[in-house]
Design a protein around this motif. Sequence first.
Motif, PDB file in Angstrom:
ATOM      1  N   ILE A  52       0.834  -1.210   0.000  1.00 56.27           N
ATOM      2  CA  ILE A  52       0.000   0.000   0.000  1.00 56.27           C
ATOM      3  C   ILE A  52       0.864   1.255   0.000  1.00 56.27           C
ATOM      4  CG2 ILE A  52      -1.655   1.317   1.374  1.00 56.27           C
ATOM      5  CD1 ILE A  52      -2.781  -1.452   2.283  1.00 56.27           C
ATOM      6  N   SER A  53       1.953   1.254   0.775  1.00 59.24           N
ATOM      7  CA  SER A  53       2.833   2.419   0.827  1.00 59.24           C
ATOM      8  C   SER A  53       3.435   2.714  -0.541  1.00 59.24           C
ATOM      9  CB  SER A  53       3.950   2.193   1.847  1.00 59.24           C
ATOM     10  OG  SER A  53       3.441   2.009   3.144  1.00 59.24           O
ATOM     11  N   GLY A  54       3.844   1.669  -1.244  1.00 59.17           N
ATOM     12  CA  GLY A  54       4.402   1.859  -2.581  1.00 59.17           C
ATOM     13  C   GLY A  54       3.390   2.451  -3.545  1.00 59.17           C
ATOM     14  N   ILE A  55       2.154   1.966  -3.471  1.00 59.08           N
ATOM     15  CA  ILE A  55       1.093   2.520  -4.325  1.00 59.08           C
ATOM     16  C   ILE A  55       0.880   3.997  -4.007  1.00 59.08           C
ATOM     17  CG2 ILE A  55      -1.382   2.420  -4.821  1.00 59.08           C
ATOM     18  CD1 ILE A  55      -1.182  -0.639  -4.383  1.00 59.08           C
ATOM     19  N   MET A  56       0.931   4.349  -2.726  1.00 60.91           N
ATOM     20  CA  MET A  56       0.766   5.750  -2.322  1.00 60.91           C
ATOM     21  C   MET A  56       1.872   6.627  -2.900  1.00 60.91           C
ATOM     22  SD  MET A  56      -0.428   5.115   1.630  1.00 60.91           S
ATOM     23  CE  MET A  56      -0.542   6.840   2.106  1.00 60.91           C
ATOM     24  N   VAL A  57       3.072   6.092  -2.990  1.00 62.25           N
ATOM     25  CA  VAL A  57       4.182   6.856  -3.570  1.00 62.25           C
ATOM     26  C   VAL A  57       3.956   7.079  -5.064  1.00 62.25           C
ATOM     27  CG1 VAL A  57       6.660   6.823  -4.089  1.00 62.25           C
ATOM     28  CG2 VAL A  57       5.846   6.082  -1.845  1.00 62.25           C
ATOM     29  N   LEU A  58       3.406   6.086  -5.742  1.00 63.82           N
ATOM     30  CA  LEU A  58       3.249   6.173  -7.192  1.00 63.82           C
ATOM     31  C   LEU A  58       2.061   7.035  -7.625  1.00 63.82           C
ATOM     32  CD1 LEU A  58       3.995   2.490  -8.289  1.00 63.82           C
ATOM     33  CD2 LEU A  58       5.522   4.469  -8.368  1.00 63.82           C
ATOM     34  N   ILE A  59       1.090   7.224  -6.746  1.00 57.95           N
ATOM     35  CA  ILE A  59      -0.121   7.962  -7.140  1.00 57.95           C
ATOM     36  C   ILE A  59       0.186   9.337  -7.720  1.00 57.95           C
ATOM     37  CG2 ILE A  59      -2.156   9.140  -6.184  1.00 57.95           C
ATOM     38  CD1 ILE A  59      -2.678   6.643  -4.494  1.00 57.95           C
ATOM     39  N   PRO A  60       1.038  10.176  -7.079  1.00 55.02           N
ATOM     40  CA  PRO A  60       1.286  11.505  -7.661  1.00 55.02           C
ATOM     41  C   PRO A  60       2.085  11.462  -8.959  1.00 55.02           C
ATOM     42  CG  PRO A  60       1.902  11.426  -5.332  1.00 55.02           C
ATOM     43  CD  PRO A  60       1.703  10.025  -5.783  1.00 55.02           C
ATOM     44  N   LEU A  61       2.736  10.335  -9.234  1.00 57.13           N
ATOM     45  CA  LEU A  61       3.587  10.234 -10.424  1.00 57.13           C
ATOM     46  C   LEU A  61       2.823   9.731 -11.641  1.00 57.13           C
ATOM     47  CD1 LEU A  61       6.688   8.546  -8.726  1.00 57.13           C
ATOM     48  CD2 LEU A  61       6.355  10.977  -9.185  1.00 57.13           C
ATOM     49  N   ARG A  62       1.583   9.313 -11.460  1.00 58.73           N
ATOM     50  CA  ARG A  62       0.883   8.601 -12.532  1.00 58.73           C
ATOM     51  C   ARG A  62       0.644   9.467 -13.760  1.00 58.73           C
ATOM     52  NH1 ARG A  62      -2.688  10.840  -9.293  1.00 58.73           N
ATOM     53  NH2 ARG A  62      -4.780  11.402 -10.029  1.00 58.73           N
ATOM     54  N   ASP A 197       9.313  15.694 -10.108  1.00 62.49           N
ATOM     55  CA  ASP A 197       8.993  16.922  -9.391  1.00 62.49           C
ATOM     56  C   ASP A 197       8.165  16.637  -8.138  1.00 62.49           C
ATOM     57  OD1 ASP A 197       6.625  16.144 -10.515  1.00 62.49           O
ATOM     58  OD2 ASP A 197       6.241  18.010 -11.601  1.00 62.49           O
ATOM     59  N   SER A 198       8.073  15.374  -7.775  1.00 66.48           N
ATOM     60  CA  SER A 198       7.301  14.968  -6.603  1.00 66.48           C
ATOM     61  C   SER A 198       8.207  14.847  -5.379  1.00 66.48           C
ATOM     62  CB  SER A 198       6.618  13.626  -6.869  1.00 66.48           C
ATOM     63  OG  SER A 198       6.033  13.118  -5.691  1.00 66.48           O
ATOM     64  N   ARG A 199       7.676  15.277  -4.228  1.00 65.71           N
ATOM     65  CA  ARG A 199       8.422  15.160  -2.971  1.00 65.71           C
ATOM     66  C   ARG A 199       8.219  13.804  -2.316  1.00 65.71           C
ATOM     67  NH1 ARG A 199       6.448  18.068   1.036  1.00 65.71           N
ATOM     68  NH2 ARG A 199       4.454  18.491   0.030  1.00 65.71           N
ATOM     69  N   ILE A 200       7.232  13.058  -2.770  1.00 60.54           N
ATOM     70  CA  ILE A 200       6.841  11.879  -2.003  1.00 60.54           C
ATOM     71  C   ILE A 200       7.883  10.745  -2.012  1.00 60.54           C
ATOM     72  CG2 ILE A 200       5.454  10.723  -3.786  1.00 60.54           C
ATOM     73  CD1 ILE A 200       3.378  10.193  -1.524  1.00 60.54           C
ATOM     74  N   PRO A 201       8.627  10.485  -3.118  1.00 67.30           N
ATOM     75  CA  PRO A 201       9.625   9.413  -3.033  1.00 67.30           C
ATOM     76  C   PRO A 201      10.699   9.681  -1.985  1.00 67.30           C
ATOM     77  CG  PRO A 201       9.127   9.891  -5.323  1.00 67.30           C
ATOM     78  CD  PRO A 201       8.504  10.981  -4.506  1.00 67.30           C
ATOM     79  N   ARG A 202      11.230  10.911  -1.942  1.00 63.53           N
ATOM     80  CA  ARG A 202      12.268  11.197  -0.944  1.00 63.53           C
ATOM     81  C   ARG A 202      11.676  11.256   0.462  1.00 63.53           C
ATOM     82  NH1 ARG A 202      12.028  16.275  -3.845  1.00 63.53           N
ATOM     83  NH2 ARG A 202      11.340  18.012  -2.516  1.00 63.53           N
ATOM     84  N   SER A 203      10.412  11.673   0.572  1.00 63.55           N
ATOM     85  CA  SER A 203       9.757  11.672   1.884  1.00 63.55           C
ATOM     86  C   SER A 203       9.588  10.242   2.385  1.00 63.55           C
ATOM     87  CB  SER A 203       8.394  12.365   1.797  1.00 63.55           C
ATOM     88  OG  SER A 203       8.535  13.715   1.415  1.00 63.55           O
ATOM     89  N   TYR A 204       9.203   9.348   1.489  1.00 65.16           N
ATOM     90  CA  TYR A 204       9.021   7.942   1.870  1.00 65.16           C
ATOM     91  C   TYR A 204      10.346   7.311   2.281  1.00 65.16           C
ATOM     92  CZ  TYR A 204       7.407   3.076   1.570  1.00 65.16           C
ATOM     93  OH  TYR A 204       7.099   1.771   1.845  1.00 65.16           O
ATOM     94  N   PHE A 205      11.418   7.639   1.562  1.00 67.31           N
ATOM     95  CA  PHE A 205      12.745   7.156   1.935  1.00 67.31           C
ATOM     96  C   PHE A 205      13.063   7.600   3.362  1.00 67.31           C
ATOM     97  CE2 PHE A 205      17.305   7.548   2.392  1.00 67.31           C
ATOM     98  CZ  PHE A 205      17.824   6.447   1.728  1.00 67.31           C
ATOM     99  N   ALA A 206      12.855   8.878   3.665  1.00 65.46           N
ATOM    100  CA  ALA A 206      13.160   9.408   4.996  1.00 65.46           C
ATOM    101  C   ALA A 206      12.281   8.767   6.066  1.00 65.46           C
ATOM    102  CB  ALA A 206      12.979  10.920   5.004  1.00 65.46           C
TER     103      ALA A 206
END
Length: 219
Positions: A52-62, A197-206
């Motif tokens: 689910i977390s991975g899907i959440m990361v991909l949503i803004p990138l779709r 241009d999304s912040r979510i991948p680096r936020s998820y890493f952190a």
Amino acid sequence: MKHRPVKGQIKLPDEPALIRGLVTIYIVGIVGHLVPIGLSVMLWLTPFVLLISGIMVLIPLRKTQPLTFWLWCGGVVAITFLVEVIGVTTGAVFGPYEYGSTLGPGIWGVPLLICWNWLFIILGAIGISQRIRHPVLFAMLVGTLVVLFDFTLEPVAIKLDYWEWHLANIAPQNYFAWFAIAFVAAIGYRGLKLVMDSRIPRSYFAIQLLFFLVLRLFL
């Protein structure tokens, strides 16, 4: 002119809401892992949380990323799966190890979700590093961040039965392998001229890094 929502259309959450959701999920995860009565539930939920977390990361990138981005993502998943199969079978990549049951079902001894999470660890490190213009320095920083992630993760992964090493100590080649895989993936990313241009991948890493750091200190 304001656009009226289409009847029946599902409105997906925006990026800040998704980041808040990820923070909430992993705070609950920390508490659940540290409270003895919740640990077994957290272990059972681990594969679902990763999915689910991975899907959440991909949503803004779709809608913002080109086809080449998605092909790159598929390539990372496929290559890390192949490397993991070779690693589990021969011990020649990371050192001798085997996976436990926590990460869920797999093929040839490799949980499918480990390759899914490889993608997001690398993607997050790329998100942090992508302002660096020089491709080699960029890839080196990505590799270094991924190794830092693994170094933080390892003691927790062993305690929670993500995987088990057949040696008393983790083989140094494990960290070289993590670096090399991330380095090659980053070189491919830069070679395809991809940009996020999304912040979510680096936020998820952190978020994941802090999650495993807290568990490493207190579990």
